[in-house]
Design an enzyme around this catalytic site. Structure first.
Site, PDB file in Angstrom:
ATOM      1  N   HIS A  35       4.452  -8.219   9.147  1.00 23.49           N
ATOM      2  CA  HIS A  35       3.896  -9.309   9.973  1.00 23.49           C
ATOM      3  C   HIS A  35       3.813 -10.646   9.239  1.00 23.49           C
ATOM      4  CE1 HIS A  35      -0.452  -9.617   8.609  1.00 23.49           C
ATOM      5  NE2 HIS A  35      -0.156  -8.456   8.091  1.00 23.49           N
ATOM      6  N   GLN A  70       4.233 -11.934  -0.107  1.00 27.50           N
ATOM      7  CA  GLN A  70       4.479 -13.351   0.206  1.00 27.50           C
ATOM      8  C   GLN A  70       5.795 -13.846  -0.392  1.00 27.50           C
ATOM      9  OE1 GLN A  70       2.686 -15.069   2.302  1.00 27.50           O
ATOM     10  NE2 GLN A  70       0.808 -13.858   2.466  1.00 27.50           N
ATOM     11  N   CYS A  72      -7.909 -13.730   5.199  1.00 27.32           N
ATOM     12  CA  CYS A  72      -8.445 -12.372   5.133  1.00 27.32           C
ATOM     13  C   CYS A  72      -9.890 -12.365   4.654  1.00 27.32           C
ATOM     14  CB  CYS A  72      -7.586 -11.514   4.221  1.00 27.32           C
ATOM     15  SG  CYS A  72      -5.899 -11.440   4.803  1.00 27.32           S
ATOM     16  N   ASN A 110      -0.919 -15.694  -1.916  1.00 26.69           N
ATOM     17  CA  ASN A 110      -1.032 -15.992  -0.489  1.00 26.69           C
ATOM     18  C   ASN A 110      -1.834 -17.253  -0.194  1.00 26.69           C
ATOM     19  OD1 ASN A 110      -2.836 -13.948  -1.636  1.00 26.69           O
ATOM     20  ND2 ASN A 110      -3.960 -14.142   0.286  1.00 26.69           N
ATOM     21  N   THR A 148      -1.223  -3.038   2.745  1.00 30.04           N
ATOM     22  CA  THR A 148      -2.441  -2.396   2.245  1.00 30.04           C
ATOM     23  C   THR A 148      -2.192  -0.906   2.026  1.00 30.04           C
ATOM     24  OG1 THR A 148      -3.765  -4.065   3.354  1.00 30.04           O
ATOM     25  CG2 THR A 148      -4.920  -2.072   2.684  1.00 30.04           C
ATOM     26  N   THR A 194       4.605  10.571  12.681  1.00 26.82           N
ATOM     27  CA  THR A 194       5.822  10.107  13.359  1.00 26.82           C
ATOM     28  C   THR A 194       6.054   8.631  13.033  1.00 26.82           C
ATOM     29  OG1 THR A 194       5.466  11.709  15.078  1.00 26.82           O
ATOM     30  CG2 THR A 194       6.938   9.869  15.626  1.00 26.82           C
ATOM     31  N   SER A 209       5.092  -6.342   3.737  1.00 24.72           N
ATOM     32  CA  SER A 209       4.430  -6.288   5.043  1.00 24.72           C
ATOM     33  C   SER A 209       5.266  -7.030   6.083  1.00 24.72           C
ATOM     34  CB  SER A 209       3.056  -6.957   4.892  1.00 24.72           C
ATOM     35  OG  SER A 209       2.397  -6.961   6.118  1.00 24.72           O
TER      36      SER A 209
HETATM   37  N1  PLP Z   1      -1.005  -8.849  -0.231  1.00 25.50           N
HETATM   38  C1  PLP Z   1      -0.892 -10.142   0.079  1.00 25.50           C
HETATM   39  C2  PLP Z   1      -0.435 -11.133  -0.939  1.00 25.50           C
HETATM   40  C3  PLP Z   1      -1.208 -10.571   1.361  1.00 25.50           C
HETATM   41  O1  PLP Z   1      -1.082 -11.864   1.681  1.00 25.50           O
HETATM   42  C4  PLP Z   1      -1.672  -9.614   2.301  1.00 25.50           C
HETATM   43  C5  PLP Z   1      -2.125 -10.049   3.623  1.00 25.50           C
HETATM   44  O2  PLP Z   1      -2.799 -11.071   3.754  1.00 25.50           O
HETATM   45  C6  PLP Z   1      -1.749  -8.273   1.929  1.00 25.50           C
HETATM   46  C7  PLP Z   1      -1.407  -7.922   0.652  1.00 25.50           C
HETATM   47  C8  PLP Z   1      -2.174  -7.209   2.920  1.00 25.50           C
HETATM   48  O3  PLP Z   1      -1.111  -6.991   3.827  1.00 25.50           O
HETATM   49  P1  PLP Z   1      -1.240  -6.139   5.184  1.00 25.50           P
HETATM   50  O4  PLP Z   1      -1.876  -7.046   6.176  1.00 25.50           O
HETATM   51  O5  PLP Z   1       0.161  -5.802   5.587  1.00 25.50           O
HETATM   52  O6  PLP Z   1      -2.020  -4.920   4.894  1.00 25.50           O
END
Ligand code: PLP
Length: 746
Positions: free
Chosen positions: A218, A196, A345, A166, A82, A254, A216
């Site tokens: 995670h 993804q 989300c 996603n 994000t 940092t 990302s």
């Molecule tokens: N873009 C996609 C395709 C995602 O699946 C996600 C998270 O669900 C994001 C962006 C946002 O990622 P983050 O959680 O690292 O901000």
């Protein structure tokens, strides 16, 4: 804290929601932990500890380049995708601000993660650009409309697309997109959300003209709070966070060195040709096929919402054709299988905007399930997942959720006795006698498929489908259901055959109870002279009265009907109205009377019929308008807060032999049956009861519960058990407790 509440180990859990987030791989967690404890330096410090930290930081950056094929350009560590998206959008919009006209557009794919359009809209507003933020349509396979891009990209300041979706796993043909984009606008800023795609597709970003690519951690076994952004050489850039000048002044603050070390280990694994942690694509395809076979074997009829050939092998988006996503999700959750409905989300949403954009049907959009695993999944993970999915087959068959070839399902877990089926505020009632003779009262269109399934699965002999009156707020489902059940329609216009219906030892009789409408009737179920249940339509609403605001309503007649019923009912007669706006589930006649003082006053002759009419009109006016409910109002008392217990407190209570205590699971039987929960509370069969909300009325009808017993109510989150506790309290059950947070926190 987490040790105390969240004890489910990864061995117990089948986690199939990797597109939402992934667990951190143990070896990545080890490196993160080591960095926090040992290599904890600040990369800006000039002493050796700082120098070591800086080295780790730069080594990770170099590895990131290798992983995504970025020979040139910048790699910037961020808090996640994000932030990467913000940075790319702000950089572009600031640089192109002077070019913006009312004709300018900001393009994004219609199936993009919400972070993209929302960021475009936000900064377009904040910076006062006045550009039009325009979604690029997709076809039924989720692929972007290249014609549309060709038409609009010439006036675009920015175009945002994604490598892999996603929700569906659909991947775009980036080479083809590049051709279209650059043919029509060689200068437009192009962001490709690669979140993804990492670990699932080969990337060679510096061979492309992609300007920005956010990632990302995670989503691929690294911790939350770390990500990175690729920025093509010479693409516009403005620091999004200013301050101490870290990251060469491109992103101050940092650095999150433990997170970056996690990425280091992740990249190492991705690059290590000798490692078998990340599986080759063919293996992942094999895993997905195993899951598909398990799903088809368990649920039968399934629709896949995106073509398997156009999706990454780690994602499956599907609907079970005969079950809502809520049913599937509750069932999976209870069985320790974590999947997601649509996008995690936006889990509040009841439709999937991604499937809507792909022109999927309403059913697909409302009932989509996303099952996703990570590319480090193992053969054992998938085998366990398939085993758990297949273990649900008998649970579904025993609970009439699928028509199966299984042996005759157990009556106890199904429809014997009284069942309330709900759709929004409407209630339909099913009564099944021990000899399988049945009646259905006030069916609702949306519940017809379920009723048909129940009848065929349980081999019920439906003696009549009845309505209490012609409902003014909904279409009659009586004719539809009768046809679907192939019943001869030899009743009157409410389905009444003209004579009492015998249902095992009970008899169903009809009483005219006009008031809510001229044609209103009540059906009373009698055992000898004793009325066991009364299907009163809209004469009563739980803890309230039906509306008399309709054209053929008559409040004086309603008063007379109340007196007629009062002379017929006993204190313990179960009241079964056609609406349950306030989630009351079940009341007896004595509880109903207590909850409606106006009815008591009428019956005690404390108010005349005229006074009743006046007070009723006032209540209709106020309460029906306030509640927005059409057919009546409830006077439910303020909800009492149930006492919340921890598992340990529940166990102590169960051990106390002085006071008999039962665990009462109010989830639906298919959830209850999906996993044995006796060991959680050290209870034996005799101390555990399953009475779902849909069967609370039956529990009173069959005197299954006693106010002398203590009950600890449980459900998934503590929500349904809280509702049931309110219901029980209004019926005089004082010793009822809630399991704090439900099974989710155990
Ligand atoms: N873009 C996609 C395709 C995602 O699946 C996600 C998270 O669900 C994001 C962006 C946002 O990622 P983050 O959680 O690292 O901000």
């Amino acid at each position: 804290m987490s040790q105390r509440f969240f004890t489910q180990t990864s061995q117990d859990l089948v986690y199939l929601d990797a597109n939402a987030t992934t667990p951190v791989l143990p070896r990545i967690a080890d490196v993160v932990s080591h960095t926090m404890r040992v290599c904890f330096g600040n990369p800006s410090s000039s002493h050796i500890t700082g120098v070591q930290a800086k080295y780790l930081l730069e080594q990770t950056r170099a590895k990131a380049r290798q992983v995504i094929g970025a020979k040139q350009g910048d790699i910037l560590f961020t808090s996640g995708a994000t932030e990467g998206i913000q940075t790319a959008v702000v950089s572009t919009l600031l640089a192109k601000r002077h070019l913006a006209t009312s004709n300018s557009v900001l393009l994004y794919g219609a199936t993009e993660h919400k972070a993209v359009p929302n960021t475009l809209k936000h900064w377009n507003d904040v910076l006062g650009l006045g550009a039009q933020v325009l979604a690029i349509p997709v076809d039924e396979n989720g692929l972007l409309d290249e014609q549309f891009i060709a038409e609009h990209v010439g006036r675009a300041l920015m175009i945002c697309t994604m490598a892999v979706n996603n929700e569906t796993g659909v991947y775009q043909n980036l080479q083809q997109l590049e051709q279209v984009i650059r043919e029509h606008n060689k200068d437009v800023s192009w962001m490709v959300d690669c979140v993804q795609a990492l670990g699932k597709q080969a990337l060679a970003l510096s061979d492309t003209t992609i300007d920005y690519a956010p990632f990302s951690g995670h989503k691929l076994y690294a911790p939350k709070g770390i990500g990175f952004l690729y920025i093509r050489e010479n693409s516009p850039y403005t620091p999004f966070i200013a301050g101490g000048g870290q990251e060469s002044g491109m992103r101050s603050g940092t650095e999150n060195l433990p997170g970056i070390a996690g990425l280091y280990e992740l990249f190492d694994l991705l690059l290590d040709k000798t490692s078998d942690v990340f599986k080759p694509v063919e293996t992942l395809h094999g895993y997905r096929q195993q899951l598909i076979t398990a799903l088809e074997n368990t649920f039968g009829d399934i629709t896949f919402n995106a073509p398997l050939s156009g999706t990454v092998p780690t994602t499956l988006n599907f609907c079970v054709n005969s079950l809502t996503s809520k049913e599937v999700m509750d069932l999976f959750d209870a069985a320790g299988i974590r999947v997601s409905g649509g996008s995690a989300c936006s889990s509040g949403a009841s439709r999937s905007f991604v499937l809507d954009a792909m022109n999927a049907s309403d059913w697909q959009s409302e009932n989509a399930i996303r099952m996703s695993f990570g590319p480090a999944a193992t053969e054992q993970d998938i085998a366990l997942a398939c085993e758990r999915i297949c273990a649900l087959k008998p649970v579904l068959a025993n609970n009439c959720l699928i028509v199966s070839d299984a042996a005759q399902p157990e009556h106890e877990v199904c429809a014997l006795g009284l069942t309330q089926l709900r759709h929004q505020g409407s209630c339909c009632w099913l009564y099944v006698a021990p000899n399988n003779d049945a009646v259905i009262i006030d069916p609702v269109v949306e519940l017809v498929p379920r009723l048909v399934r129940l009848v065929s699965q349980q081999q019920l002999h439906v003696k009549a489908v009845l309505e209490t009156h012609k409902h003014q707020d909904k279409d009659s489902a009586r004719a539809l259901l009768s046809t679907r059940l192939s019943l001869a329609d030899n009743g009157d216009e409410l389905g009444w055959p003209g004579a009492p219906i015998s249902l095992g030892a009970q008899t169903l009789a009809r009483i005219a109870t006009p008031g809510h409408s001229a044609d209103s009737h009540s059906y009373v179920l009698r055992h000898g002279e004793h009325v066991t249940a009364c299907f009163c339509g809209d004469l009563f609403i739980f803890s309230g009265l039906g509306s008399t605001q309709f054209e053929d309503a008559d409040t004086v007649q309603m008063a007379e009907s109340i007196r007629t019923l009062a002379a017929t009912l006993s204190d313990d007669s179960v009241i079964c109205p056609a609406h349950d706006y306030e989630q009351c589930f079940a009341l007896t006649w004595s509880a109903q009377l207590q909850a409606t003082p106006l009815v008591q006053q009428l019956l005690n002759e404390q108010v005349s019929d005229q006074e009743f009419v006046a007070q009723k009109a006032k209540m209709d006016e106020q309460l029906i308008t306030d509640c927005g409910a059409l057919c009546g109002f409830s006077l439910v008392a303020k909800q009492e807060n149930a006492q919340q217990l921890t598992v340990e407190q529940v166990q102590q209570m169960l051990e106390d032999e002085q006071h008999p205590t039962m665990v009462l699971d109010v989830r639906e039987p298919y959830e209850h049956g999906a996993k044995d929960i006796r060991s959680l509370f050290n209870v034996n069969d005799g101390q555990l009861l399953n009475v779902p909300l849909s069967r609370l009325a039956n529990a009173f009808f069959s005197h299954q519960l006693s106010p002398q017993t203590r009950y600890v109510l449980i459900c998934r989150t503590g929500n349904r058990s809280g509702q049931a506790i309110n219901n029980l309290k209004s019926l005089g059950f004082d010793n009822v407790y809630n399991l704090q947070g439900g099974l989710a926190l155990v």
